[in-house]
Design a protein around this motif. Structure first.
Motif, mmCIF file in Angstrom:
data_model
loop_
_atom_site.group_PDB
_atom_site.id
_atom_site.type_symbol
_atom_site.label_atom_id
_atom_site.label_comp_id
_atom_site.label_asym_id
_atom_site.label_seq_id
_atom_site.Cartn_x
_atom_site.Cartn_y
_atom_site.Cartn_z
ATOM 1 N N ARG A 528 45.578 42.002 43.012
ATOM 2 C CA ARG A 528 45.180 40.927 43.702
ATOM 3 C C ARG A 528 43.905 41.082 44.425
ATOM 4 O O ARG A 528 43.057 40.039 44.738
ATOM 5 N N ARG A 529 43.482 42.316 44.863
ATOM 6 C CA ARG A 529 42.372 42.572 45.516
ATOM 7 C C ARG A 529 41.203 42.385 44.545
ATOM 8 O O ARG A 529 40.293 41.628 45.092
ATOM 9 N N ARG A 530 41.382 42.770 43.416
ATOM 10 C CA ARG A 530 40.384 42.472 42.419
ATOM 11 C C ARG A 530 39.954 40.966 42.099
ATOM 12 O O ARG A 530 38.902 40.632 41.926
ATOM 13 N N ARG A 531 41.250 40.233 42.269
ATOM 14 C CA ARG A 531 40.906 38.883 41.998
ATOM 15 C C ARG A 531 40.470 37.989 43.067
ATOM 16 O O ARG A 531 39.913 36.977 42.846
#
Lengths: 532, 255
Positions: A528-531
């Motif tokens: 989620r953080r990467r997105r």
């Protein structure tokens, strides 16, 4: 720049020192025995000690006494060759741990008055040897706790307690009973009575002087004092451990009860006292003396005395026949009447007086009191009014007096009518007329006491389950009420039984399930953080 | 106190999204799973007292890992990393007092640490059900153990913050905290042994007992017994190290 750094360092050190002093002061204040509190969150309150123990330790502290606990735990010898030996090691280990933890509580409550010394047999051999000599400890005694007290200006007094014998409650199944199951023949630690034993030992060490119990054997020709079979060796040994000295009274050589007698014991009398002895005993009771009389029923017809002159003076009599009681029927198939016709009707489950000091604790514990070979104790017609009688032990209301056959043996069948409750234990109290008030204030006994119990309960077989009742009676009679009312420990071992499928499930969930869940959650967070 | 709250939220979020927190959780529960399975096997073989199960889970190697290593790893970045990256200047010039920064950072680390422990309570509760142990594991001692763990870790985390405030090298900060933790594990016993009779004096003994944190934890808190003097020791310890951290931070500002 360097000077500035030095100044900063100095400032930091000074602040740290001051704050450290505040911290130490704070901990010192919180550690003061009067200010610190212990909160026990265990369900059985196993970490708590009785209020009586707390009071005792606080009293010792206020009196300036020094209490020492010395632990002699010899190393386990060799390896456990079989399950039995292994189980014994485990029990010893658990008892050691429970005792160590209990002493931590004593130390926490007693503060500076209490010191615990665990003697190391290898690391500090000279000191251990010295302590062993001081407390007369022998290797054969195995795990021992020495309780020692030194009151200001007095000699150090001590008492030895054996962990397996005095502190633990170990159930040893009869090896012959279960040849099919090896596990069933292993001893099991059923409970721990450390606090009761340790606090009683502490209290007994505070009692000045040694009370002497005189055993009258003249009327008990078949009385055995060894520690096997139906002898009374265990009872006498337990009396010794609680601080009594047991001697024998020979009325032929010394007609009056010895002046230093704290109490007189008469166990399983088989004939009545002679008039002379009965009057000597009564005279002793009138002067504030204490007598413990334990009758039982014998199949020999002339071995069941009814009390004779002594009973006449106190106002009681005993039945010649034994008391039986129907066997309780928990399934209710006999509409609450119980069953009979079985020899087990001779084993009586008794109601215990919950108010009398000798039986109160036992009544509170909720344990059933059982005696065998009991006879009825009843008030004699024209009993003296000056003697106060109080029942101690009573049967249920389905009891009867056995009918003896021509061979002298009783029938186990209950009569159709006339079932009732029978008293089998009674306390008699005679006020002592003391004209001199100074004598009363000096702690002289104010009443003479006779406790009469009918039925076998403090011989070697009965000492395990009901020995505390007999000891309480003796302690109470010797005016050593300080030893009473210690609660039984709350600890009751509950063994965990786990089967292989359960273990397999535990492994699956704990080793794969939980870490896997965390790994998945972590990956989700990163994804989620990467997105974003 | 608003500054402390803002710092706390920011720090806690950074813990939750940082890989280190999750790695610690996975390693810890992997090890704990192995430990607890072994413990259950021991109970199955020796038929031990079920009341001992929950307390003994706190004497496992995984507990040791969490107490000795994790505080250092969690707090190593609190100030050292800020200094290394230069963001400490922003922090120092922000309208927040030093004490508030310290309190916020420590509280975030303590709450994250508590969150790491929390699932282990759920695991114990799960084990009570029939497919697993089918036993009443007594949660009173579990509560006491968590309180003890929180207080102990709170003190170690406070020391970790202090260590981190002393250097700009994160590894050195972690190492200092770990050494401190190991020191607490070994030193009190050695000091006690070397003191001889003096070690038996009541207040000396009390102080050494309290410094011996793992023994205190396993013999008191893990067994469901709370001693108020030990609570005072930990609370005092937290205050002491947070105070030192604040002083250290203020000293840097002046320098």
């Amino acid at each position: 720049m360097r000077a500035r750094r030095f100044a900063l360092l100095l400032r930091l050190s000074l602040a740290a020192t001051l704050m450290l002093a505040v911290w130490v002061l704070f901990v010192w204040a919180a550690s003061r025995p009067a200010w610190k509190a212990l909160i026990d969150l265990t369900p059985q309150q196993v970490n708590s000690v009785d209020a009586a123990t707390e009071e005792l330790l606080q009293e010792l502290r206020s009196r300036g006494a020094q209490v020492e606990f010395h632990l002699f735990y010899p190393p386990f010898q060799g390896q456990a060759a079989d399950d039995l030996r292994l189980q014994e090691f485990r029990i010893r280990d658990r008892l050691r741990e429970l005792t160590r933890l209990l002493l931590v509580r004593y130390q926490a409550i007693g503060g500076e008055a209490v010191a615990v010394h665990a003697h190391d047999f290898y690391a500090d051999a000279p000191k251990t040897r010295e302590a062993a000599q001081r407390f007369d400890y022998k290797d054969a005694e195995s795990d021992v706790l020495v309780v020692a007290v030194r009151l200001p200006g007095k000699e150090l007094r001590f008492r030895k307690l054996s962990l397996p014998l005095d502190l633990g409650r170990i159930e040893r199944p009869n090896l012959g009973d279960s040849p099919l199951s090896r596990a069933a023949t292993l001893p099991v630690l059923k409970g721990y009575k450390g606090e009761e034993a340790i606090s009683s030992a502490l209290k007994s060490l505070l009692v000045e002087g040694i009370p002497i119990a005189y055993l009258l054997r003249d009327v008990s020709p078949d009385l055995r004092l060894d520690e096997t079979g139906d002898g009374y060796g265990l009872f006498l040994a337990a009396l010794g451990r609680t601080g009594f000295e047991v001697r024998q009274w020979q009325p032929a050589a010394q007609p009056a009860v010895p002046a230093d007698a704290a109490l007189v014991l008469v166990l399983e009398p088989r004939r009545d006292f002679s008039v002379k002895v009965a009057e000597a005993l009564f005279d002793y009771v009138k002067r504030g003396g204490r007598v413990f009389l334990n009758y039982s029923w014998s199949a020999l017809p002339d071995w069941n005395p009814e009390g004779g002159r002594f009973a006449e003076l106190l106002g009681f009599t005993l039945s010649e026949a034994p008391v039986f009681h129907r066997i309780p029927d928990p399934l209710g198939r006999t509409a609450g009447r119980g069953t009979d016709g079985d020899p087990a009707v001779a084993k009586l489950q008794l109601l215990v007086n919950p108010l009398h000091p000798t039986t109160r604790r036992f009544a509170q514990s909720g344990r059933p009191m059982e005696v065998a070979a009991a006879r009825e104790l009843r008030e004699r017609a024209g009993a003296p009014a000056s003697v106060r009688r109080e029942p101690l032990l009573r049967t249920g209301d389905q009891g009867w007096l056995a009918v003896l056959g021509p061979d002298g043996y009783p029938s186990f069948r209950a009569p159709a009518v006339g079932l009732r409750a029978f008293d089998v234990g009674m306390a008699f109290e005679l006020p002592v007329a003391v004209d001199d008030p100074a004598a009363l204030s000096a702690g002289a006994p104010r009443s003479g006491v006779v406790v009469v119990v009918s039925g076998l309960f403090c011989n070697n077989a009965g000492m395990g389950p009901f020995g505390d009742v007999a000891l309480n009676i003796c302690n109470w009679m010797a005016e050593r009420r300080v030893l009473l009312d210690l609660k039984d420990t709350g600890y009751e071992a509950k063994y965990l039984s786990i089967k292989p499928p359960q273990l397999q499930r535990i492994g699956l969930v704990l080793f794969y399930g939980v870490p896997g869940l965390f790994a998945a959650l972590g990956l989700l967070v990163f994804w989620r953080r990467r997105r974003q | 106190m608003n500054g402390a709250w803002v710092t706390f939220r920011k720090e806690l979020l950074s813990y939750l999204v940082s890989p280190i927190g999750w790695v610690i959780a996975v390693v810890f529960y992997l090890w704990r799973g192995y430990d607890m399975e072994f413990l259950a096997l021991r109970f199955a073989v020796y038929r031990l007292d079920q009341e001992l199960f929950a307390p003994q889970t706190y004497g496992l190697g995984s507990t040791f890992l969490m107490v000795m290593l994790v505080p250092g790893v969690l707090t190593m970045r609190t100030f050292a990393d800020e200094r290394r990256t230069g963001s400490i200047e922003m922090l120092m010039t922000a309208p927040v007092r030093d004490g508030e920064i310290v309190l916020g950072k420590w509280a975030a680390a303590a709450v994250f640490y508590a969150l790491l422990w929390l699932p282990s309570v759920a695991i114990l509760h799960l084990l009570e059900y029939p497919p697993f142990l089918d036993a009443d594991l007594a949660f009173g001692p579990v509560f006491a153990a968590y309180l003890g763990m929180f207080l102990l870790s709170g003190m170690l985390l406070a020391f970790g913050c202090f260590a981190s405030s002393l250097t700009d090298n994160v590894l050195l900060a972690a190492l200092l905290t770990i050494i401190f933790c190991f020191g607490l594990l070994r030193l009190p016993q050695q000091i006690g042994a070397s003191l001889g009779e003096l070690g038996q004096e009541y207040y000396v003994r009390e102080l050494l007992d309290k410094l011996d944190v793992m023994r205190t934890f396993s013999e008191w808190f893990a067994r469901g017994l709370i001693d108020t003097s030990q609570v005072a020791f930990y609370v005092g310890g937290i205050a002491f190290f947070l105070f030192l951290t604040t002083i250290s931070l203020s000293s840097r500002r002046v320098a």
